[in-house]
Design a protein around this motif. Structure first.
Motif, mmCIF file in Angstrom:
data_model
loop_
_atom_site.group_PDB
_atom_site.id
_atom_site.type_symbol
_atom_site.label_atom_id
_atom_site.label_comp_id
_atom_site.label_asym_id
_atom_site.label_seq_id
_atom_site.Cartn_x
_atom_site.Cartn_y
_atom_site.Cartn_z
ATOM 1 N N PHE A 1 -31.483 33.038 -24.817
ATOM 2 C CA PHE A 1 -31.153 31.695 -24.329
ATOM 3 C C PHE A 1 -30.199 31.734 -23.138
ATOM 4 N N THR A 2 -29.652 32.903 -22.851
ATOM 5 C CA THR A 2 -28.817 33.019 -21.653
ATOM 6 C C THR A 2 -28.894 34.436 -21.121
ATOM 7 N N TYR A 3 -28.869 34.557 -19.795
ATOM 8 C CA TYR A 3 -28.859 35.850 -19.126
ATOM 9 C C TYR A 3 -27.815 35.789 -18.030
ATOM 10 N N HIS A 4 -26.963 36.790 -18.002
ATOM 11 C CA HIS A 4 -25.875 36.838 -17.025
ATOM 12 C C HIS A 4 -25.762 38.262 -16.514
ATOM 13 N N ARG A 5 -25.807 38.436 -15.207
ATOM 14 C CA ARG A 5 -25.668 39.762 -14.601
ATOM 15 C C ARG A 5 -24.372 39.784 -13.795
ATOM 16 N N ALA A 6 -23.468 40.672 -14.180
ATOM 17 C CA ALA A 6 -22.184 40.801 -13.498
ATOM 18 C C ALA A 6 -22.123 42.145 -12.783
ATOM 19 N N SER B 1 -15.045 27.377 -38.088
ATOM 20 C CA SER B 1 -16.045 28.273 -38.637
ATOM 21 C C SER B 1 -17.419 27.946 -38.047
ATOM 22 N N ARG B 2 -18.241 28.970 -37.825
ATOM 23 C CA ARG B 2 -19.577 28.771 -37.256
ATOM 24 C C ARG B 2 -20.499 28.082 -38.262
ATOM 25 N N ALA B 3 -21.158 27.041 -37.814
ATOM 26 C CA ALA B 3 -22.060 26.299 -38.702
ATOM 27 C C ALA B 3 -23.361 27.048 -38.934
ATOM 28 N N LEU B 4 -23.740 27.918 -37.984
ATOM 29 C CA LEU B 4 -24.984 28.674 -38.081
ATOM 30 C C LEU B 4 -24.689 30.163 -38.187
ATOM 31 N N SER B 5 -25.675 30.903 -38.657
ATOM 32 C CA SER B 5 -25.563 32.350 -38.716
ATOM 33 C C SER B 5 -26.927 32.953 -38.387
ATOM 34 N N PHE B 6 -27.107 34.215 -38.687
ATOM 35 C CA PHE B 6 -28.392 34.899 -38.573
ATOM 36 C C PHE B 6 -28.897 35.204 -39.970
ATOM 37 N N GLU C 1 -31.008 21.080 -31.477
ATOM 38 C CA GLU C 1 -29.627 20.923 -31.927
ATOM 39 C C GLU C 1 -29.026 22.280 -32.335
ATOM 40 N N GLU C 2 -29.821 23.082 -33.028
ATOM 41 C CA GLU C 2 -29.343 24.413 -33.419
ATOM 42 C C GLU C 2 -29.111 25.294 -32.195
ATOM 43 N N ARG C 3 -30.021 25.232 -31.249
ATOM 44 C CA ARG C 3 -29.863 26.046 -30.052
ATOM 45 C C ARG C 3 -28.600 25.649 -29.285
ATOM 46 N N ALA C 4 -28.324 24.357 -29.218
ATOM 47 C CA ALA C 4 -27.115 23.895 -28.533
ATOM 48 C C ALA C 4 -25.855 24.443 -29.216
ATOM 49 N N LEU C 5 -25.878 24.503 -30.550
ATOM 50 C CA LEU C 5 -24.742 25.050 -31.276
ATOM 51 C C LEU C 5 -24.565 26.537 -30.979
ATOM 52 N N ARG D 1 -23.169 26.987 -27.523
ATOM 53 C CA ARG D 1 -21.746 26.650 -27.479
ATOM 54 C C ARG D 1 -20.916 27.772 -28.084
ATOM 55 N N ASP D 2 -21.340 28.266 -29.247
ATOM 56 C CA ASP D 2 -20.597 29.345 -29.899
ATOM 57 C C ASP D 2 -20.546 30.585 -29.009
ATOM 58 N N TYR D 3 -21.664 30.916 -28.404
ATOM 59 C CA TYR D 3 -21.722 32.084 -27.518
ATOM 60 C C TYR D 3 -20.762 31.913 -26.350
ATOM 61 N N ASN D 4 -20.826 30.765 -25.715
ATOM 62 C CA ASN D 4 -20.035 30.546 -24.502
ATOM 63 C C ASN D 4 -18.529 30.438 -24.768
ATOM 64 N N THR D 5 -18.146 29.982 -25.955
ATOM 65 C CA THR D 5 -16.713 29.895 -26.229
ATOM 66 C C THR D 5 -16.074 31.276 -26.363
ATOM 67 N N ILE D 6 -16.888 32.291 -26.646
ATOM 68 C CA ILE D 6 -16.383 33.661 -26.731
ATOM 69 C C ILE D 6 -16.751 34.465 -25.485
ATOM 70 N N TRP D 7 -18.020 34.400 -25.089
ATOM 71 C CA TRP D 7 -18.546 35.323 -24.082
ATOM 72 C C TRP D 7 -18.988 34.644 -22.783
ATOM 73 N N GLY D 8 -18.875 33.334 -22.690
ATOM 74 C CA GLY D 8 -19.231 32.657 -21.456
ATOM 75 C C GLY D 8 -18.172 32.845 -20.381
ATOM 76 N N PRO D 9 -18.436 32.359 -19.168
ATOM 77 C CA PRO D 9 -17.473 32.520 -18.062
ATOM 78 C C PRO D 9 -16.087 31.966 -18.361
ATOM 79 N N PHE D 10 -16.003 30.950 -19.222
ATOM 80 C CA PHE D 10 -14.710 30.371 -19.581
ATOM 81 C C PHE D 10 -14.407 30.595 -21.063
ATOM 82 N N GLY D 11 -14.992 31.671 -21.610
ATOM 83 C CA GLY D 11 -14.789 31.991 -23.014
ATOM 84 C C GLY D 11 -13.452 32.683 -23.267
ATOM 85 N N ARG D 12 -13.314 33.196 -24.474
ATOM 86 C CA ARG D 12 -12.032 33.756 -24.888
ATOM 87 C C ARG D 12 -12.068 35.282 -25.059
ATOM 88 N N ASN D 13 -13.090 35.957 -24.495
ATOM 89 C CA ASN D 13 -13.169 37.392 -24.742
ATOM 90 C C ASN D 13 -13.722 38.176 -23.559
#
Length: 401
Positions: A187-192, A257-262, A316-320, A323-335
């Motif tokens: 759902f996302t691709y980023h090349r740095a 806590s994450r509402a979804l998992s694998f 709706e699930e994909r949006a969640l 969001r979870d991905y980007n809050t950690i690993w997105g350009p403005f995430g925490r990691n």
């Protein structure tokens, strides 16, 4: 106490397995050999099957051995990879990064190739070649391709390399139930493009002692029960797994806590595996992150990041998950940006007075042990025929992996 010029260059007072000569990161000779001896013979991830979902879809790939490939899903639904080169006069065959075409048409002389790599059209073939050459003489250079371990498209330039299953071995066994329960989708691709050596990025993924730079990780993981009892497991061929953990996201202000998992994952679970020579599977909560590193020079690396969810996700699930991905690993995430800052800082020092890199922490393979890095460089030395602590010492000789 501070070093003088002599002591700064002295080898550390630890075994040679516990430090790396800086030439490993700066030498053009080393990189040329890495491309030839490691990347041209190892299995690497080119893309995910969801990135070529339909028949005739294609995607180009800059291979870390400095080859340009094109990945194609054929008319029969099979995914194959080829050198992105027309065999007629060596022109680049596909220029667009991705697309869909029944045949790949070379813009130079209009030679056409199907999804099996077969030449299917040559303008004025009989007039120019008579019976001396024909379409069957102009097939594309096929590259070994296998799809697996979560639907990823692995390629290997070495026709005689071991099967992918043997190369990965048991390294991903703890994650496979979640990866293969059902189809995944990027759902996302980023090349740095990062000013650092590719091995420094893999080092960062191979040790957790640097969690001190991540405030989010200190709050949600390091301060939680079980963190310091996580252990590394080393596997053949240079792969390593770090012990699983349940992350307490709500310990960081504004997170929950994450509402979804694998599938087959506990809620807020975290699994991570590093694959030699430069790939990482990072399954955290509701999303999977895959890192693949492509060296551009000793001082520059392209890192491809892919975020994946389940193919069947509702909007709706994909949006969640996004969001979870980007809050950690997105350009403005925490990691992720903090990791990039760390390896960029190392890159700024390459060739500018940097001394030996020490990987000497021993904590019985627990989380801050640097065994993951030592395991990587032991395998690196086996493929390269060089010691990472003395790469230009006499008597080095490559071993076939």
């Amino acid at each position: 106490m501070p070093h003088d010029a002599l002591s700064w260059q002295r080898t550390p007072a630890v075994p040679p397995t516990h430090f790396v000569d800086p030439a490993v990161y700066t030498s053009e000779t080393i990189l040329a050999e890495e491309r030839e001896k490691i990347f041209a013979r190892a299995w690497v991830i080119a893309c995910h099957e969801s990135e070529v979902p339909e028949r005739h879809d294609y995607r180009t790939y800059r291979h870390p051995a400095n080859k340009n490939l094109v990945v194609v899903r054929g008319e029969d639904g099979t995914i194959r990879a080829f050198y992105n080169i027309c065999p007629h006069r060596g022109n680049t065959l596909v220029y667009n990064p991705a697309g869909n075409a029944k045949n790949l048409l070379c813009i130079f002389h209009s030679f056409a190739f199907n999804g099996r790599g077969e030449c299917v059209a040559i303008p004025r073939e009989q007039a120019g070649y008579q019976d001396r050459l024909c379409k069957s003489d102009f097939g594309l250079r096929a590259v070994r391709t296998e799809v697996g371990f979560g639907g990823f498209v692995f390629v290997n330039l070495d026709d005689g390399a071991m099967p992918l299953l043997d190369f990965i071995g048991a390294a991903l066994d703890g994650m496979l139930p979640s990866l293969e329960a059902e189809p995944l989708e990027v759902f996302t691709y980023h090349r740095a493009v990062v000013q650092t050596n590719f091995k420094l990025w893999h080092d960062t993924n191979s040790e957790f002692y640097h969690d001190y730079m991540h405030y989010h990780n200190r709050q949600t993981s390091m301060a939680q029960p079980g963190y310091f009892t996580r252990r590394y497991t080393a596997f053949p061929h240079g792969h390593a797994q770090v012990g699983d953990q349940v992350v307490k996201y709500e310990a960081y202000e504004g997170f929950a806590s994450r509402a979804l998992s694998f599938p087959h994952m506990v809620r807020d679970g975290w699994k991570m595996v590093d694959l030699f020579p430069g790939m990482t599977y990072n399954l955290r909560g509701s999303s999977l992150r895959i890192d693949t590193a492509v060296p551009l020079s000793p001082f520059e690396t392209a890192i491809e990041f892919r975020g994946l969810g389940l193919l069947r996700d509702t909007p709706e699930e994909r949006a969640l998950r996004e969001r979870d991905y980007n809050t950690i690993w997105g350009p403005f995430g925490r990691n992720l940006h903090e990791d990039l800052l760390g390896v960029t800082g190392q890159g700024r020092s390459l060739g500018r007075g940097q001394t030996y890199m020490v990987q000497a922490r021993e904590e019985d393979n627990f989380i801050h042990d640097e065994i993951g890095m030592r395991h990587f460089y032991a395998e690196w030395g086996r493929w390269m025929g060089r010691s990472a602590s003395a790469p230009f010492a006499r008597g080095n000789g490559a071993v076939r992996a």
